[in-house]
Scaffold this motif. Structure first.
Motif, PDB file in Angstrom:
ATOM      1  N   ASP A  75      46.183  92.887  -8.858  1.00 14.37           N
ATOM      2  CA  ASP A  75      47.363  92.555  -8.066  1.00 14.37           C
ATOM      3  C   ASP A  75      47.303  93.148  -6.663  1.00 14.37           C
ATOM      4  OD1 ASP A  75      48.527  91.173 -10.253  1.00 14.37           O
ATOM      5  OD2 ASP A  75      49.141  93.096 -11.114  1.00 14.37           O
ATOM      6  N   GLY A  76      46.111  93.606  -6.246  1.00  7.87           N
ATOM      7  CA  GLY A  76      45.964  94.160  -4.909  1.00  7.87           C
ATOM      8  C   GLY A  76      46.147  95.671  -4.872  1.00  7.87           C
ATOM      9  N   TYR A  77      45.720  96.282  -3.765  1.00  5.87           N
ATOM     10  CA  TYR A  77      45.770  97.734  -3.638  1.00  5.87           C
ATOM     11  C   TYR A  77      47.200  98.253  -3.491  1.00  5.87           C
ATOM     12  CZ  TYR A  77      40.728  98.327  -3.362  1.00  5.87           C
ATOM     13  OH  TYR A  77      39.398  98.367  -3.670  1.00  5.87           O
ATOM     14  N   THR A  78      48.067  97.476  -2.843  1.00  4.55           N
ATOM     15  CA  THR A  78      49.456  97.942  -2.689  1.00  4.55           C
ATOM     16  C   THR A  78      50.105  98.147  -4.051  1.00  4.55           C
ATOM     17  OG1 THR A  78      49.676  96.826  -0.556  1.00  4.55           O
ATOM     18  CG2 THR A  78      51.708  97.392  -1.717  1.00  4.55           C
ATOM     19  N   ARG A  79      49.974  97.158  -4.920  1.00  2.70           N
ATOM     20  CA  ARG A  79      50.573  97.267  -6.259  1.00  2.70           C
ATOM     21  C   ARG A  79      49.888  98.373  -7.064  1.00  2.70           C
ATOM     22  NH1 ARG A  79      54.277  98.101  -8.877  1.00  2.70           N
ATOM     23  NH2 ARG A  79      54.843  97.031 -10.809  1.00  2.70           N
ATOM     24  N   LEU A  80      48.606  98.553  -6.887  1.00  2.00           N
ATOM     25  CA  LEU A  80      47.878  99.623  -7.573  1.00  2.00           C
ATOM     26  C   LEU A  80      48.498 100.978  -7.253  1.00  2.00           C
ATOM     27  CD1 LEU A  80      45.322 100.739  -9.106  1.00  2.00           C
ATOM     28  CD2 LEU A  80      44.178 100.720  -6.892  1.00  2.00           C
ATOM     29  N   PHE A  81      48.742 101.230  -5.958  1.00  2.00           N
ATOM     30  CA  PHE A  81      49.300 102.528  -5.572  1.00  2.00           C
ATOM     31  C   PHE A  81      50.769 102.644  -5.946  1.00  2.00           C
ATOM     32  CE2 PHE A  81      45.419 102.755  -3.112  1.00  2.00           C
ATOM     33  CZ  PHE A  81      45.080 104.082  -3.266  1.00  2.00           C
ATOM     34  N   GLU A  82      51.508 101.533  -5.909  1.00  2.00           N
ATOM     35  CA  GLU A  82      52.897 101.580  -6.356  1.00  2.00           C
ATOM     36  C   GLU A  82      52.978 102.019  -7.810  1.00  2.00           C
ATOM     37  OE1 GLU A  82      54.899  98.087  -3.519  1.00  2.00           O
ATOM     38  OE2 GLU A  82      54.252  97.636  -5.570  1.00  2.00           O
ATOM     39  N   ARG A  83      52.089 101.504  -8.637  1.00  2.00           N
ATOM     40  CA  ARG A  83      52.093 101.881 -10.054  1.00  2.00           C
ATOM     41  C   ARG A  83      51.670 103.331 -10.249  1.00  2.00           C
ATOM     42  NH1 ARG A  83      49.298  96.185 -11.586  1.00  2.00           N
ATOM     43  NH2 ARG A  83      51.180  95.010 -12.137  1.00  2.00           N
ATOM     44  N   MET A  84      50.698 103.776  -9.468  1.00  2.00           N
ATOM     45  CA  MET A  84      50.253 105.166  -9.582  1.00  2.00           C
ATOM     46  C   MET A  84      51.370 106.135  -9.209  1.00  2.00           C
ATOM     47  SD  MET A  84      46.426 104.823  -7.952  1.00  2.00           S
ATOM     48  CE  MET A  84      46.154 106.586  -7.900  1.00  2.00           C
ATOM     49  N   LEU A  85      52.192 105.748  -8.235  1.00  2.00           N
ATOM     50  CA  LEU A  85      53.236 106.646  -7.737  1.00  2.00           C
ATOM     51  C   LEU A  85      54.558 106.510  -8.478  1.00  2.00           C
ATOM     52  CD1 LEU A  85      52.530 106.159  -3.930  1.00  2.00           C
ATOM     53  CD2 LEU A  85      51.989 108.179  -5.310  1.00  2.00           C
ATOM     54  N   ASP A  86      54.652 105.533  -9.378  1.00  2.00           N
ATOM     55  CA  ASP A  86      55.898 105.285 -10.113  1.00  2.00           C
ATOM     56  C   ASP A  86      55.989 106.245 -11.293  1.00  2.00           C
ATOM     57  OD1 ASP A  86      58.229 104.263 -11.095  1.00  2.00           O
ATOM     58  OD2 ASP A  86      57.321 102.455 -11.951  1.00  2.00           O
ATOM     59  N   HIS A  87      56.375 107.478 -10.996  1.00  2.00           N
ATOM     60  CA  HIS A  87      56.445 108.521 -12.013  1.00  2.00           C
ATOM     61  C   HIS A  87      57.594 109.458 -11.659  1.00  2.00           C
ATOM     62  CE1 HIS A  87      55.349 112.047 -14.428  1.00  2.00           C
ATOM     63  NE2 HIS A  87      54.573 111.241 -15.126  1.00  2.00           N
ATOM     64  N   PRO A  88      58.378 109.877 -12.647  1.00  2.00           N
ATOM     65  CA  PRO A  88      59.548 110.722 -12.342  1.00  2.00           C
ATOM     66  C   PRO A  88      59.190 112.050 -11.688  1.00  2.00           C
ATOM     67  CG  PRO A  88      59.152 110.587 -14.731  1.00  2.00           C
ATOM     68  CD  PRO A  88      58.292 109.551 -14.087  1.00  2.00           C
ATOM     69  N   ARG A  89      57.947 112.507 -11.813  1.00  2.00           N
ATOM     70  CA  ARG A  89      57.567 113.793 -11.227  1.00  2.00           C
ATOM     71  C   ARG A  89      56.884 113.625  -9.866  1.00  2.00           C
ATOM     72  NH1 ARG A  89      54.724 117.636 -15.487  1.00  2.00           N
ATOM     73  NH2 ARG A  89      55.129 119.093 -13.783  1.00  2.00           N
ATOM     74  N   ILE A  90      56.880 112.396  -9.363  1.00  2.00           N
ATOM     75  CA  ILE A  90      56.302 112.148  -8.045  1.00  2.00           C
ATOM     76  C   ILE A  90      57.398 111.719  -7.078  1.00  2.00           C
ATOM     77  CG2 ILE A  90      54.742 110.668  -6.703  1.00  2.00           C
ATOM     78  CD1 ILE A  90      52.939 110.494  -9.140  1.00  2.00           C
ATOM     79  N   ARG A  91      57.484 112.402  -5.953  1.00  2.00           N
ATOM     80  CA  ARG A  91      58.420 112.040  -4.903  1.00  2.00           C
ATOM     81  C   ARG A  91      57.622 111.658  -3.655  1.00  2.00           C
ATOM     82  NH1 ARG A  91      60.733 116.522  -4.257  1.00  2.00           N
ATOM     83  NH2 ARG A  91      60.022 117.177  -2.195  1.00  2.00           N
ATOM     84  N   VAL A  92      57.885 110.497  -3.116  1.00  2.00           N
ATOM     85  CA  VAL A  92      57.188 110.011  -1.922  1.00  2.00           C
ATOM     86  C   VAL A  92      58.088 110.182  -0.711  1.00  2.00           C
ATOM     87  CG1 VAL A  92      56.124 108.017  -0.805  1.00  2.00           C
ATOM     88  CG2 VAL A  92      55.882 108.338  -3.278  1.00  2.00           C
ATOM     89  N   GLU A  93      57.570 110.851   0.318  1.00  2.00           N
ATOM     90  CA  GLU A  93      58.298 111.005   1.576  1.00  2.00           C
ATOM     91  C   GLU A  93      57.440 110.423   2.699  1.00  2.00           C
ATOM     92  OE1 GLU A  93      59.675 114.944   2.357  1.00  2.00           O
ATOM     93  OE2 GLU A  93      60.174 115.336   0.254  1.00  2.00           O
ATOM     94  N   THR A  94      57.951 109.418   3.386  1.00  2.00           N
ATOM     95  CA  THR A  94      57.221 108.821   4.499  1.00  2.00           C
ATOM     96  C   THR A  94      57.861 109.233   5.817  1.00  2.00           C
ATOM     97  OG1 THR A  94      58.568 106.811   4.398  1.00  2.00           O
ATOM     98  CG2 THR A  94      56.548 106.847   3.086  1.00  2.00           C
ATOM     99  N   GLY A  95      57.122 109.038   6.898  1.00  2.00           N
ATOM    100  CA  GLY A  95      57.648 109.394   8.218  1.00  2.00           C
ATOM    101  C   GLY A  95      57.794 110.883   8.425  1.00  2.00           C
ATOM    102  N   VAL A  96      57.042 111.678   7.666  1.00  2.00           N
ATOM    103  CA  VAL A  96      57.104 113.137   7.761  1.00  2.00           C
ATOM    104  C   VAL A  96      55.819 113.645   8.409  1.00  2.00           C
ATOM    105  CG1 VAL A  96      57.263 115.302   6.481  1.00  2.00           C
ATOM    106  CG2 VAL A  96      58.543 113.296   5.705  1.00  2.00           C
TER     107      VAL A  96
END
Length: 293
Positions: free
Chosen positions: A114-135
């Motif tokens: 499903d492409g690299y974007t979806r690959l990383f979305e699934r990898m990061l979809d975890h309750p113990r992972i917090r994503v902060e952008t623009g930092v």
């Protein structure tokens, strides 16, 4: 998906890496897998030692193929002549004595379904992972963590203490072509001698998607911008080693990726290095837990 690349030389689109068909179509010859090496041996310019990218290509295929396929592309991509770059740059592209027109010859070649974007979305979809952008990492206080994995430029992490490591950047020009089923015959076409861009990639070859139009991107190398490519030269490697010595004294930090390890990785090498680093971090944290730290 198996990646294939053509290079525009004059009015022709020719296979790269250079193979039997590249030479035959370029020069109007009729060589085969039993006679191509003799041709290379006749036109090559032996170099000893092989120290630069120019040496690599001239030693393998001679002056004319070097000028037509490598020199212009390298000067655009790196802003340097091949004679100024480490041999490792050109050594990544083999010279073939058969008709294999695939860019890579690995047994297993895949794209994420499903492409690299979806690959990383699934990898990061975890309750113990917090994503902060623009930092901005360098403007924030060091996060309180047991272990930090740093993937940015290693010289920036240390405040450019010994000077800046050179990196090359890219500018991407995206274009959608409505009503066009196929812009080019393969996923990527290189332009070693024409235009300011180095290559055009057409995504539908990689994804297999069906659409009434097609999307392409042109890549323009830049000296400034987001760092993408470490510049492989002896003096840069010497400077990196000074930073690597500092990194070795950071027990709570792991440096990973092209920028942090100042290496020109392909995707499979990136994945391999990341998996190796993950194992090392897990081992280190496991040891700390066992010691009650």
């Amino acid at each position: 998906y198996e990646h294939r690349v053509l290079a525009k030389v004059g009015d022709q689109l020719l296979p790269i890496p250079i193979n039997v068909d590249t030479v035959n179509r370029l020069y109007g010859l009729d060589l085969d897998e039993t006679t191509i090496q003799a041709y290379y041996d006749r036109v090559r310019e032996p170099r000893d030692p092989v120290a630069t990218s120019e040496d690599v290509v001239l030693n393998a295929v001679g002056r004319d193929l070097y000028e037509k396929f490598f020199r212009g592309y390298t000067r655009k991509q790196w802003g340097l002549d091949p004679s100024e770059l480490a041999a490792s740059v050109a050594a990544r592209i083999p010279t073939r004595t058969n008709r294999d027109d695939r860019y890579f010859t690995d047994t297993f070649q895949q794209m994420p379904r499903d492409g690299y974007t979806r690959l990383f979305e699934r990898m990061l979809d975890h309750p113990r992972i917090r994503v902060e952008t623009g930092v901005d990492f360098f403007r924030m206080r060091r996060p309180r963590v047991r272990h930090l994995v740093f993937t940015g430029p290693i010289d920036a992490y240390f405040g450019h203490r010994f000077g800046r490591l050179p990196y090359r950047s890219l500018a991407f020009e995206h274009e959608h072509l409505p009503g066009v089923q196929r812009h080019q015959p393969v996923g990527t076409v290189n332009y070693p001698n024409d235009f300011a861009y180095t290559r055009i990639t057409e995504f539908r070859h990689l994804t297999g998607q069906q659409h009434t139009g097609t999307s392409i991107v042109r890549e323009y190398p830049r000296a400034e911008g987001d760092p993408y490519y470490p510049v492989p030269r002896a003096e840069n490697e010497a400077l990196f080693k000074r930073y690597a010595e500092l990194a070795a004294r950071e027990p709570d930090v792991t440096f990973v990726g092209r920028l942090a390890s100042y290496r020109y990785y392909n995707m499979d090498q990136c994945v391999g290095a990341a998996l190796k680093a993950a194992d090392a971090v897990l081992d280190k944290l496991g040891a700390l837990s066992a010691a009650g730290a």
